[in-house]
Design an enzyme around this catalytic site. Structure first.
Site, short mmCIF file in Angstrom:
data_model
loop_
_atom_site.label_atom_id
_atom_site.label_comp_id
_atom_site.label_asym_id
_atom_site.label_seq_id
_atom_site.Cartn_x
_atom_site.Cartn_y
_atom_site.Cartn_z
N ASP A 51 0.96 -1.12 0.25
CA ASP A 51 -0.12 -0.01 -0.20
C ASP A 51 0.97 1.28 0.11
OD1 ASP A 51 0.77 -0.93 2.68
OD2 ASP A 51 -0.26 0.83 3.45
N GLU A 52 0.28 2.23 -0.55
CA GLU A 52 0.71 3.56 -0.34
C GLU A 52 2.38 3.96 -0.83
OE1 GLU A 52 -1.74 6.00 2.88
OE2 GLU A 52 0.02 4.49 3.76
N VAL A 53 2.47 3.20 -2.18
CA VAL A 53 3.68 3.74 -2.67
C VAL A 53 3.65 5.20 -3.11
CG1 VAL A 53 5.29 3.47 -4.68
CG2 VAL A 53 4.29 1.24 -3.45
#
Length: 583
Positions: free
Chosen positions: A339-341
């Site tokens: 998540d959340e690259v």
């Protein structure tokens, strides 16, 4: 003298019970139904309502040799049932029938005691409590554990009495019913994790999602990579050893709770840089540089750092980590995060800059990461769980072609029903953890300092939500009423495995753990076990309020410091705190 008479009376009562395991029956009347949480799929208590005393010789017996986990549960429940002496806040109005035989035993029959605790295992059971005999039948040991919990809630008082004439058939609507606890942002001692698992079992929840590591700390000691915890944990005592993991996993098995490990990568890995700075991009950079746009940040919250998928050393470390995790955790699901690259973080690295200058993309960087780790995890006989971002993020994502549906499950947390629909309509199985409904940390403001959102003299904070991005606070009613398959076709709904509430720990630790999770997670437990509607299809939250009040009281008496949902007056006056207007 009075004390001696009281002791003699108790001894006389126990002698009568010891002698009466062989005799007779009578009736008692009540118009109040007993409380079991989560509400079983089908429970009948045949009038005239009756209860009988529990014999001091009461035992839980089995018709076949139980496995060690069921044996542990039987011993636990036998002691609990005899010693709990729960006093309902609203008396049931059931008098102990003087002529009924005391209940001497509960006989447990398990059809297949070799069935492992894996996703999809049968948790159904049937329970029958007659004046002279109680029987519990389940296809697996895990179903038997659910039935033992139900039986324990059908006993109350001092001396202990048990409802008789009760028949239960029960089975969960959803196979995945979980709680996520983040132990990286703040550390929780093992005893707190065990207590959480114990409370989950009471509520018939079956998945403890252990979000172990993150940008802030790496508290897990891995045999092949001890430096990650040695340098990445907050303190030397704020770690989980292999023995600690084994203790949590075994405790989970004894309580019918799977323990799913999450090692969040490639983002959320700033803590790895303390041991391996060469494989982490943008480590220790300020997360949101002054005067920059949100799109130009290097992290979505304080604690920057992403693993570098273009550095071969990254995979040397990762391979060790993955092998150790699959050795420590027998669980079939491996949660790899994803998540959340944040583009800004990867763009700080010269190698990635060179890749981009040649026409490459960040999507290709993430794709290389997935292609280099997913096959290894699958080869170790694991199903991989990713957060939805890996497929749905607007900026950095991978094509579905490299996420084989037979090996990948996507966990959704954004945009409520919309993202659930996107995932299942693409053919993926999903676990629902919508931040709009299931995030337990929301509504406590932000932990980011120097925030001008709080300097507001008008009291009008509509836009900033008190600084909490996912405000408001998710009440138990919000959680209870969420329909996780809303708007899905019948075939799409089959791909929804269940749901998880999530306690992210930016502003939580052991001092508030129980109150943040309970009894709101009890609301999830019932909604996913037997649904949030009655037999007519009408939402039953009004009726559930009184039952949840009572159940919360019982959890507190069992040592779970669940927060209250109403004043005690409401509990003592059922229904009087409900609104009049039907919805």
């Amino acid at each position: 003298m009075m004390q001696q008479e009281s002791i003699l009376s108790l001894i006389f009562l126990e002698l009568l019970l010891l002698l009466s395991c062989l005799t007779s029956e009578n009736y008692a009347k009540s118009t109040t139904l007993i409380n079991v949480w989560p509400k079983p799929r089908n429970l009948t208590w045949s009038p005239p309502y009756q209860s009988t005393l529990l014999s001091p010789l009461f035992t839980i017996t089995t018709t076949n040799h139980p496995n060690k986990h069921l044996s542990a549960a039987i011993n636990r429940y036998q002691n609990l049932i005899k010693s709990e002496h729960h006093h309902p806040q609203v008396p049931l109005g059931v008098n102990i029938s003087k002529d009924l035989s005391p209940l001497c035993s509960l006989r447990v029959t398990v059809v297949d005691d070799t069935a492992a605790l894996v996703h999809g295992v049968d948790e159904s059971y049937t329970l029958s409590i007659l004046p002279s005999l109680a029987t519990l039948t389940a296809k697996t040991s895990w179903g038997a554990m659910r039935g033992l919990e139900t039986f324990s809630q059908l006993a109350w008082g001092s001396p202990v009495q048990v409802a008789v004439g009760v028949h239960v058939w029960d089975s969960p609507l959803y196979l995945h019913r979980g709680v996520l606890v983040d132990t990286a942002r703040n550390y929780y001692p093992v005893k707190d994790l065990l207590r959480t698992v114990e409370a989950m079992s009471m509520n018939k929840l079956n998945v403890f999602h252990w979000h172990i590591t993150d940008a802030e700390s790496f508290p897990l000691i891995l045999p092949s990579e001890p430096g990650l915890a040695e340098k990445g944990a907050y303190e030397s005592h704020m770690v989980y050893s292999p023995l600690d993991v084994k203790r949590v996993v075994e405790f989970g098995l004894d309580h019918g709770v799977r323990v799913i490990p999450e090692i969040d990568t490639p983002a959320h890995t700033g803590s790895w840089a303390l041991a391996y700075p060469e494989i982490v991009t943008c480590a220790n950079m300020f997360w949101w540089p002054a005067e920059s746009d949100w799109a130009d940040r290097v992290a979505s919250q304080p604690g920057s750092g992403h693993l570098n998928p273009l550095n071969p050393k990254t995979y040397q470390v990762l391979n060790n980590v993955i092998h150790d995790i699959t050795t420590l955790f027998p669980e079939q699901f491996y949660h790899s995060g994803a998540d959340e690259v944040v583009p800004g973080c990867w763009k700080t690295d010269p190698t990635i800059q060179q890749h981009l200058s040649k026409g490459g993309t960040l999507n290709q960087v993430l794709e290389k990461y997935i292609n280099s780790t997913l096959p290894l995890i699958v080869s170790l006989n694991r199903t991989v769980v990713y957060w939805e971002d890996v497929l749905l993020d607007e900026t950095v994502h991978v094509p579905s072609a490299i996420l084989p549906k037979e090996h990948v499950i996507l966990q959704t947390w954004n945009n409520g029903h919309s993202n659930t629909k996107k995932i299942v309509s693409s053919g993926y199985r999903t676990i629902v953890s919508s931040a709009q409904f299931y995030y337990l940390d929301c509504g406590h403001g932000t932990y980011v300092g120097n925030n001008s959102a709080y300097d507001n003299q008008n009291g009008d904070d509509t836009d900033n939500k008190g600084g909490s991005w996912c405000a408001p606070f998710k009440t138990w009613q919000t959680i209870y009423n969420y329909d996780i398959t809303y708007g899905l076709s019948e075939e799409e709904a089959k791909l929804v495995l269940g749901g998880e509430v999530a306690l992210w720990s930016e502003q939580a630790d052991s001092t508030v753990l129980d109150a943040r999770i309970w009894p709101r997670s009890s609301a999830l437990a019932e909604a996913l076990w037997s649904g949030n509607r009655d037999e007519k299809g009408v939402k039953r939250y009004a009726e559930a309020t009184d039952r949840l009040n009572e159940w919360r009281s019982r959890m507190v008496s069992r040592g779970i410091r669940a927060e209250p949902i109403q004043p005690l007056w409401c509990l003592k006056n059922p229904g009087m705190c409900n609104t009049f207007h039907p919805v």
